[in-house]
Write a protein that holds these residues in place. Structure first.
Motif, short mmCIF file in Angstrom:
data_model
loop_
_atom_site.label_atom_id
_atom_site.label_comp_id
_atom_site.label_asym_id
_atom_site.label_seq_id
_atom_site.Cartn_x
_atom_site.Cartn_y
_atom_site.Cartn_z
N LYS A 7 2.40 6.89 -6.64
CA LYS A 7 1.40 7.91 -7.01
C LYS A 7 1.85 9.32 -6.65
O LYS A 7 1.42 10.29 -7.28
CB LYS A 7 0.08 7.59 -6.31
CG LYS A 7 -0.64 6.37 -6.88
CD LYS A 7 -1.93 6.08 -6.14
CE LYS A 7 -2.66 4.89 -6.74
NZ LYS A 7 -3.90 4.55 -5.99
N ARG A 8 2.72 9.43 -5.66
CA ARG A 8 3.22 10.75 -5.28
C ARG A 8 4.19 11.31 -6.32
O ARG A 8 4.49 12.51 -6.32
CB ARG A 8 3.91 10.69 -3.91
CG ARG A 8 2.93 10.54 -2.75
CD ARG A 8 3.63 10.37 -1.42
NE ARG A 8 2.64 10.20 -0.36
CZ ARG A 8 2.03 11.19 0.28
NH1 ARG A 8 2.36 12.45 -0.01
NH2 ARG A 8 1.13 10.95 1.20
N HIS A 56 0.84 -1.21 0.00
CA HIS A 56 0.00 0.00 0.00
C HIS A 56 0.87 1.25 0.00
O HIS A 56 0.62 2.20 -0.77
CB HIS A 56 -0.93 0.00 1.21
CG HIS A 56 -1.67 1.28 1.42
ND1 HIS A 56 -2.69 1.70 0.59
CD2 HIS A 56 -1.50 2.26 2.35
CE1 HIS A 56 -3.14 2.87 1.00
NE2 HIS A 56 -2.44 3.23 2.07
N TYR A 57 1.88 1.27 0.85
CA TYR A 57 2.74 2.45 0.92
C TYR A 57 3.62 2.58 -0.31
O TYR A 57 3.90 3.70 -0.77
CB TYR A 57 3.61 2.39 2.18
CG TYR A 57 2.85 2.65 3.47
CD1 TYR A 57 1.64 3.33 3.47
CD2 TYR A 57 3.35 2.21 4.69
CE1 TYR A 57 0.94 3.57 4.64
CE2 TYR A 57 2.67 2.44 5.88
CZ TYR A 57 1.46 3.12 5.85
OH TYR A 57 0.78 3.35 7.01
N ASP A 84 1.46 4.11 -2.86
CA ASP A 84 1.29 5.53 -2.55
C ASP A 84 2.53 6.33 -2.95
O ASP A 84 2.41 7.44 -3.50
CB ASP A 84 1.02 5.70 -1.05
CG ASP A 84 0.79 7.15 -0.66
OD1 ASP A 84 -0.14 7.76 -1.22
OD2 ASP A 84 1.56 7.68 0.18
#
Length: 371
Positions: free
Chosen positions: A22-23, A15-16, A19
């Motif tokens: 996506k950042r 998940h991280y 993320d």
């Protein structure tokens, strides 16, 4: 085959990582790097930390920060991983190896003083199996002779000396997040900077010898090449994975320490009957459940145990080969005999240790040895 090690997933790693993707910033020193840095500063009260690609890199940064030069002498244990010595060997240091304790594979603090000369610049402490060396003795020697202290705390996450976090006591501390460690991201490390003299330069070394970090904080209007350095910082993918592990630190540590204690209590009588020694934890140290090892009565017994466990589909392994007797260093060694280091080289056996381990199975197989 029951493995020796199995990396544990807390559940948020992917998940991280998603993320982080996506950042839109995957190179180092981004959102998750800062989250990891903040974790260590907040939870361990240290001045400054920098994630690295490995503990090896953190040690090499330490060697650069101490300005190690040819002719400088550095004292460290012989019973350690090659990276501990390599970082200082690369700078031209003369390595002075110290023997291990009789009750523990860590360095014998009482033997350090005899190795100190006017050329000595640093003592590198290795907290073997996450168990602290006697830092009061080492710090007193360092203060008396104006020496630097580097803590190789590769195995010592969340372990303490008289209530002080390991890695935070010397001038510099280094950690590993290799997949074999309690907290891991495949490959990774960290440098703890506990002396303000090194904070500014550490950032420059970390960023390829540039003052790029200061530029991105808005402290300067442009950055350039101002010192030596290398690309020591990991990507945001590694940092994101690591942060998920750090969030689960309490749970991981509790489980590993329970496994360690179960090994210890279940094997107490068996080890006595087979003339095998259990791990020893001094009263000034804590145990972080990193490793469970046995000290066999001789190398033959160790080989028999390894073969016996392997026949039962359980992988057990020995550990370091004493560096003073290694092919690379043999001709550089000053000839001192280091008997305890050789004892651990020949007789120490590591048992499987990981979060999801069926420890009862390993214990039951061991208890049947010699029947």
């Amino acid at each position: 085959m029951n493995p020796f090690n199995k990396p544990y997933l807390s559940g948020k790693e992917l998940h991280y990582i998603e993320d982080a993707v996506k950042r839109g910033k995957l190179s180092g020193d981004g959102y998750y790097t800062k989250k990891c840095h903040d974790f260590f500063i907040t939870n361990y009260g240290v001045k400054k930390v920098l994630l690295t690609t490995s503990c090896t890199d953190a040690l090499e940064m330490a060697s650069l920060l101490l300005d190690i030069k040819p002719g400088d002498e550095v004292i460290m244990p012989s019973y350690t991983f090659v990276s501990t010595a390599n970082a200082f060997e690369l700078r031209g240091a003369t390595i002075k190896f110290v023997d291990s304790r009789k009750d523990h594979p860590g360095m014998d603090e009482q033997l350090i003083a005899s190795l100190i000369t006017p050329k000595t610049k640093a003592i590198v402490v290795v907290h073997y199996a996450g168990v602290a060396c006697n830092m009061d003795v080492i710090k007193e020697l360092a203060n008396k002779h104006d020496l630097f202290v580097v803590e190789d705390a590769a195995q010592a996450i969340d372990s303490y000396y008289k209530g002080k976090p390991l890695g935070s006591i010397g001038h510099l501390g280094t950690f590993s997040f290799h997949e074999t460690k309690n907290i891991q991201c495949g490959e990774g490390g960290l440098l703890m900077i506990n002396d303000n003299r090194f904070v500014k330069r550490a950032e420059i070394l970390w960023e390829k010898g540039t003052n790029r970090s200061a530029f991105f904080r808005g402290e300067i209007d442009k950055y350039g090449w101002v010192d030596v350095g290398s690309s020591f910082l990991p990507s945001e993918l590694n940092a994101a994975y690591l942060f998920a592990q750090l969030e689960s630190l309490k749970n991981i540590q509790e489980q590993r320490k329970n496994l360690w204690q179960h090994y210890f209590e279940s094997l107490t009588e068996w080890t006595k009957a087979n003339q095998i020694q259990l791990p020893f934890v001094p009263n000034f140290a804590t145990n972080n459940g990193h490793m469970f090892y046995l000290i066999c009565k001789n190398s033959e017994q160790r080989a028999q145990l390894i073969a016996y466990l392997k026949n039962q589909n359980i992988l057990s392994v020995f550990h370091y080969i004493s560096l003073h007797s290694s092919p690379y260093f043999l001709n550089k060694h000053d000839g001192r005999i280091l008997p305890m280091s050789e004892v651990y080289t020949d007789r120490l056996l590591r048992l499987p240790m990981y979060y999801e381990l069926d420890v009862n199975h390993v214990i039951n197989v061991l208890l049947s040895y010699g029947e």
